[in-house]
Design an enzyme around this catalytic site. Structure first.
Site, PDB file in Angstrom:
ATOM      1  CG  ASP A 202      -2.063   1.127   1.233  1.00 24.83           C
ATOM      2  OD1 ASP A 202      -2.915   0.835   0.498  1.00 24.83           O
ATOM      3  OD2 ASP A 202      -1.778   2.247   1.724  1.00 24.83           O
ATOM      4  CG  ASN A 210      -4.378  11.111  -5.927  1.00 27.08           C
ATOM      5  OD1 ASN A 210      -3.332  11.043  -6.702  1.00 27.08           O
ATOM      6  ND2 ASN A 210      -5.041   9.963  -5.692  1.00 27.08           N
ATOM      7  CG  ASP A 219      -4.917   8.449 -12.444  1.00 22.17           C
ATOM      8  OD1 ASP A 219      -5.257   7.885 -11.320  1.00 22.17           O
ATOM      9  OD2 ASP A 219      -5.697   8.834 -13.239  1.00 22.17           O
ATOM     10  CD  GLU A 246      -4.485   4.263  -1.385  1.00 20.80           C
ATOM     11  OE1 GLU A 246      -4.755   4.367  -0.089  1.00 20.80           O
ATOM     12  OE2 GLU A 246      -5.292   4.575  -2.162  1.00 20.80           O
TER      13      GLU A 246
END
Length: 327
Positions: A202, A210, A219, A246
């Site tokens: 993770d 983000n 992305d 993620e």
């Protein structure tokens, strides 16, 4: 020209010739019949007698009369009728008058109607042939379009099947494929008493990443991580998947806890050194690792995955950017 002229290939039948033929048959038939009857009677009787001669005479007369009657009916009478017809045609030829040269007005109109009807039928047949040719052309085009549509449908079906098993953003396997493969490999490891390692990875504080850099950069970061994992775990039996967001997972058949830990630690270090596009910050990775072995078995594949999730939870709460092993 005379009837017996050498320029005429066939002699015409005349009543005179028919009379001569009838005379010859009238004389010849009784003689031939008498000869045949005499031979037959001579073979049956040793000596002639008045009774035998009388019987033979009556027999000759009866047979001759019968034969002459048959000849008259079957041959002479048809020949006589044929001769009479020929003489009638020669004596009264059919004149070529306007009545025969051209049809009557009523007959001409009927012929015109018949000709017009035939032309209409021919035109209708031609039109039907043209319509049939056009219909065949349209059917061929529709058949070609149907084949193209079928090929496109098969392509779309393959694409949909691929999308159903692939993560759209990163191009690696999705959660469905990972869970199916995990169950299959877990059963195989149980049967063969082999090793199976499962890691859950993770990205740390990815939501904040983000918010800071934008989802587009986020992305790109996910795609870079997927490419790194694919490059590191490239055995035929290895599987890398994106579980969502993620979170990633790695399935490593044949590896125990120690071997899998070494590979995953190197992956974590490579990710830390991986700079994202435009130098927009770095990412770190928290990893939870569980491994099934004959010495450390699990009841099910789901239990093995849950153990890796719990180890990831421990790594997150221990400060992130680290690898934690399942108990």
């Amino acid at each position: 020209m005379r009837p017996d002229s050498p320029d005429q290939p066939l002699e015409r039948v005349t009543p005179r010739r028919l009379g001569s033929l009838r005379l010859r048959l009238t004389v010849g038939v009784p003689l031939l019949t008498a000869l045949i009857v005499g031979l037959v009677e001579w073979g049956h009787e040793a000596a002639a007698s008045t009774e035998v001669l009388s019987h033979a005479a009556w027999l000759v007369l009866g047979l001759s009369a019968a034969l002459l009657l048959l000849v008259e009916v079957l041959m002479l009478r048809p020949l006589r009728q044929l001769a009479a017809g020929c003489e009638a045609m020669e004596s009264a030829p059919l004149p070529l008058t306007p009545e025969f040269a051209a049809p009557a007005p009523g007959r001409a109109a009927e012929l015109d109607r018949i000709g017009h009807a035939m032309r209409r039928v021919q035109g209708s047949l031609w039109q039907q042939e043209q319509d049939a040719r056009e219909l065949r052309r349209e059917l061929a085009q529709q058949r070609q379009q149907l084949e193209q549509a079928r090929a496109a449908l098969e392509t779309h079906q393959r694409e949909l099947a691929n999308l159903a098993r692939t993560d759209i953003l990163t191009g690696i396997a999705n959660q469905r494929v990972f869970e199916e493969t995990l169950r299959r490999e877990f059963k195989r490891a149980q049967r063969q008493r082999g090793l199976l390692a499962v890691a859950v990875l993770d990205l740390d504080q990815f939501k904040q990443f983000n918010l800071t850099h934008g989802t587009g950069v986020g992305d790109q970061a996910l795609q870079r991580v997927a490419a790194l994992l694919t490059e590191r775990f490239k055995r035929d039996t290895d599987l890398v998947a994106r579980l969502g967001g993620e979170e990633f997972a790695a399935l490593l058949p044949g590896l125990g806890m120690a071997e899998a830990q070494g590979v995953l630690e190197s992956v974590r270090e490579e990710l830390r050194a991986l700079h994202l596009p435009d130098g927009r910050g770095d990412l770190t990775l928290s990893i939870g690792l569980a491994a099934a072995s004959p010495a450390h078995p699990y009841l099910s594949a789901q239990a093995l995955l849950q153990a890796a999730d719990e180890a990831l939870y421990i790594a997150k709460h221990a400060g992130r950017d680290r690898l934690s092993l399942a108990a």
